[in-house]
Design a protein around this motif. Structure first.
Motif, mmCIF file in Angstrom:
data_model
loop_
_atom_site.group_PDB
_atom_site.id
_atom_site.type_symbol
_atom_site.label_atom_id
_atom_site.label_comp_id
_atom_site.label_asym_id
_atom_site.label_seq_id
_atom_site.Cartn_x
_atom_site.Cartn_y
_atom_site.Cartn_z
ATOM 1 N N LEU A 129 0.824 -1.210 0.000
ATOM 2 C CA LEU A 129 0.000 0.000 0.000
ATOM 3 C C LEU A 129 0.856 1.257 0.000
ATOM 4 N N HIS A 130 1.923 1.246 0.776
ATOM 5 C CA HIS A 130 2.858 2.382 0.792
ATOM 6 C C HIS A 130 3.364 2.650 -0.630
ATOM 7 N N ALA A 131 3.738 1.588 -1.334
ATOM 8 C CA ALA A 131 4.246 1.724 -2.711
ATOM 9 C C ALA A 131 3.139 2.168 -3.676
ATOM 10 N N LEU A 132 1.938 1.592 -3.561
ATOM 11 C CA LEU A 132 0.835 1.969 -4.452
ATOM 12 C C LEU A 132 0.435 3.421 -4.240
ATOM 13 N N PHE A 133 0.323 3.838 -2.995
ATOM 14 C CA PHE A 133 -0.044 5.229 -2.727
ATOM 15 C C PHE A 133 1.003 6.186 -3.296
ATOM 16 N N GLN A 134 2.272 5.809 -3.217
ATOM 17 C CA GLN A 134 3.329 6.640 -3.794
ATOM 18 C C GLN A 134 3.196 6.688 -5.319
ATOM 19 N N GLU A 135 2.947 5.561 -5.941
ATOM 20 C CA GLU A 135 2.763 5.525 -7.398
ATOM 21 C C GLU A 135 1.628 6.464 -7.804
ATOM 22 N N ILE A 136 0.557 6.448 -7.033
ATOM 23 C CA ILE A 136 -0.599 7.297 -7.335
ATOM 24 C C ILE A 136 -0.245 8.765 -7.185
ATOM 25 N N TYR A 137 0.351 9.174 -6.061
ATOM 26 C CA TYR A 137 0.611 10.612 -5.904
ATOM 27 C C TYR A 137 1.658 11.106 -6.878
ATOM 28 N N GLU A 138 2.630 10.287 -7.230
ATOM 29 C CA GLU A 138 3.617 10.726 -8.221
ATOM 30 C C GLU A 138 2.969 10.895 -9.592
ATOM 31 N N ASP A 139 2.096 9.970 -9.971
ATOM 32 C CA ASP A 139 1.362 10.107 -11.228
ATOM 33 C C ASP A 139 0.504 11.366 -11.214
ATOM 34 N N HIS A 140 -0.200 11.587 -10.130
ATOM 35 C CA HIS A 140 -1.113 12.723 -10.049
ATOM 36 C C HIS A 140 -0.380 14.059 -10.099
ATOM 37 N N PHE A 141 0.808 14.109 -9.519
ATOM 38 C CA PHE A 141 1.570 15.357 -9.560
ATOM 39 C C PHE A 141 1.876 15.734 -11.007
ATOM 40 N N THR A 142 2.283 14.759 -11.799
ATOM 41 C CA THR A 142 2.541 15.007 -13.220
ATOM 42 C C THR A 142 1.243 15.357 -13.939
ATOM 43 N N GLY A 143 0.179 14.648 -13.621
ATOM 44 C CA GLY A 143 -1.111 14.887 -14.256
ATOM 45 C C GLY A 143 -1.647 16.279 -14.004
ATOM 46 N N GLN A 144 -1.550 16.746 -12.767
ATOM 47 C CA GLN A 144 -2.061 18.088 -12.469
ATOM 48 C C GLN A 144 -1.273 19.139 -13.233
ATOM 49 N N ASP A 145 0.020 18.908 -13.411
ATOM 50 C CA ASP A 145 0.854 19.844 -14.165
ATOM 51 C C ASP A 145 0.449 19.848 -15.637
ATOM 52 N N ASP A 146 0.231 18.671 -16.207
ATOM 53 C CA ASP A 146 -0.184 18.582 -17.618
ATOM 54 C C ASP A 146 -1.513 19.295 -17.841
ATOM 55 N N LEU A 147 -2.458 19.103 -16.943
ATOM 56 C CA LEU A 147 -3.766 19.744 -17.062
ATOM 57 C C LEU A 147 -3.653 21.263 -16.935
ATOM 58 N N ALA A 148 -2.888 21.730 -15.950
ATOM 59 C CA ALA A 148 -2.730 23.177 -15.759
ATOM 60 C C ALA A 148 -2.009 23.814 -16.944
ATOM 61 N N GLU A 149 -1.026 23.118 -17.482
ATOM 62 C CA GLU A 149 -0.318 23.664 -18.643
ATOM 63 C C GLU A 149 -1.227 23.732 -19.869
ATOM 64 N N ARG A 150 -2.173 22.810 -19.982
ATOM 65 C CA ARG A 150 -3.129 22.880 -21.090
ATOM 66 C C ARG A 150 -4.028 24.094 -20.916
ATOM 67 N N ILE A 151 -4.416 24.392 -19.688
ATOM 68 C CA ILE A 151 -5.210 25.605 -19.429
ATOM 69 C C ILE A 151 -4.442 26.830 -19.887
ATOM 70 N N ARG A 152 -3.164 26.880 -19.566
ATOM 71 C CA ARG A 152 -2.340 28.026 -19.964
ATOM 72 C C ARG A 152 -2.162 28.084 -21.482
ATOM 73 N N ALA A 153 -2.084 26.912 -22.143
ATOM 74 C CA ALA A 153 -1.989 26.883 -23.609
ATOM 75 C C ALA A 153 -3.251 27.470 -24.237
ATOM 76 N N LEU A 154 -4.373 27.363 -23.528
ATOM 77 C CA LEU A 154 -5.628 27.966 -23.978
ATOM 78 C C LEU A 154 -5.681 29.457 -23.646
ATOM 79 N N ASP A 155 -4.602 29.964 -23.070
ATOM 80 C CA ASP A 155 -4.469 31.369 -22.668
ATOM 81 C C ASP A 155 -5.481 31.747 -21.590
ATOM 82 N N MET A 156 -5.729 30.792 -20.692
ATOM 83 C CA MET A 156 -6.651 31.013 -19.590
ATOM 84 C C MET A 156 -5.897 30.869 -18.273
#
Length: 156
Positions: free
Chosen positions: A49-76
């Motif tokens: 569980l320690h390893a799975l939870f880490q895999e999830i938060y590391e993935d999500h950190f990258t995901g939130q950045d990708d989503l936010a950068e897409r917002i900025r690409a839309l000039d928003m």
């Protein structure tokens, strides 16, 4: 017709960015949820569980950045405050010190919520011909569905 961020109308960009900001908010809260559980999980399943939870938060950190950068690409504007994200998010923070089963269930529920929110954002992007945002939402949605499945398997 496929549109690019620069060829979309201001109204389209606003609607897409609003949907993406919802995705970012929920991803940020789910990131912290997974990290909290990573830090605090105990019991016989600690290691996996320690390893799975880490895999999830590391993935999500990258995901939130990708989503936010897409917002900025839309000039928003990409929401960047924790208070704003907590207010907007349908994913809730953990309360107290849940046991491992409660952690798994809450994180599974968060993954299901994220997949649903991303599907909705993808539909909004598709309606406006923004295939790049739609593709990002589909990719992220698949990731969250996979994590939900993995977490559900722990509860069976």
């Amino acid at each position: 017709m496929t549109e690019t961020a620069q060829s979309l109308s201001t109204d389209a960009n606003t609607q897409i960015a609003e949907a993406l900001n919802q995705c970012v908010a929920e991803t940020v809260v789910a990131t912290m949820l997974a990290q909290n559980f990573h830090w605090n999980v105990t019991g016989m399943a600690f290691g996996p569980l320690h390893a799975l939870f880490q895999e999830i938060y590391e993935d999500h950190f990258t995901g939130q950045d990708d989503l936010a950068e897409r917002i900025r690409a839309l000039d928003m504007h990409a929401e960047g405050t924790l208070a704003g994200m907590l207010k907007r998010s349908k994913v809730n923070e953990a309360e107290g010190a849940p046991d491992d089963k409660a952690m798994i269930k809450q994180l599974k529920d968060a993954q299901e919520t994220l997949a649903e929110t991303l599907a909705g954002a993808g539909e909004i992007a598709a309606k406006h011909g923004d295939t790049l945002t739609e593709d990002l939402c589909i990719e992220r949605g698949r990731t969250h569905e996979k994590f939900a499945w993995m977490l559900r398997a722990h509860l069976q």
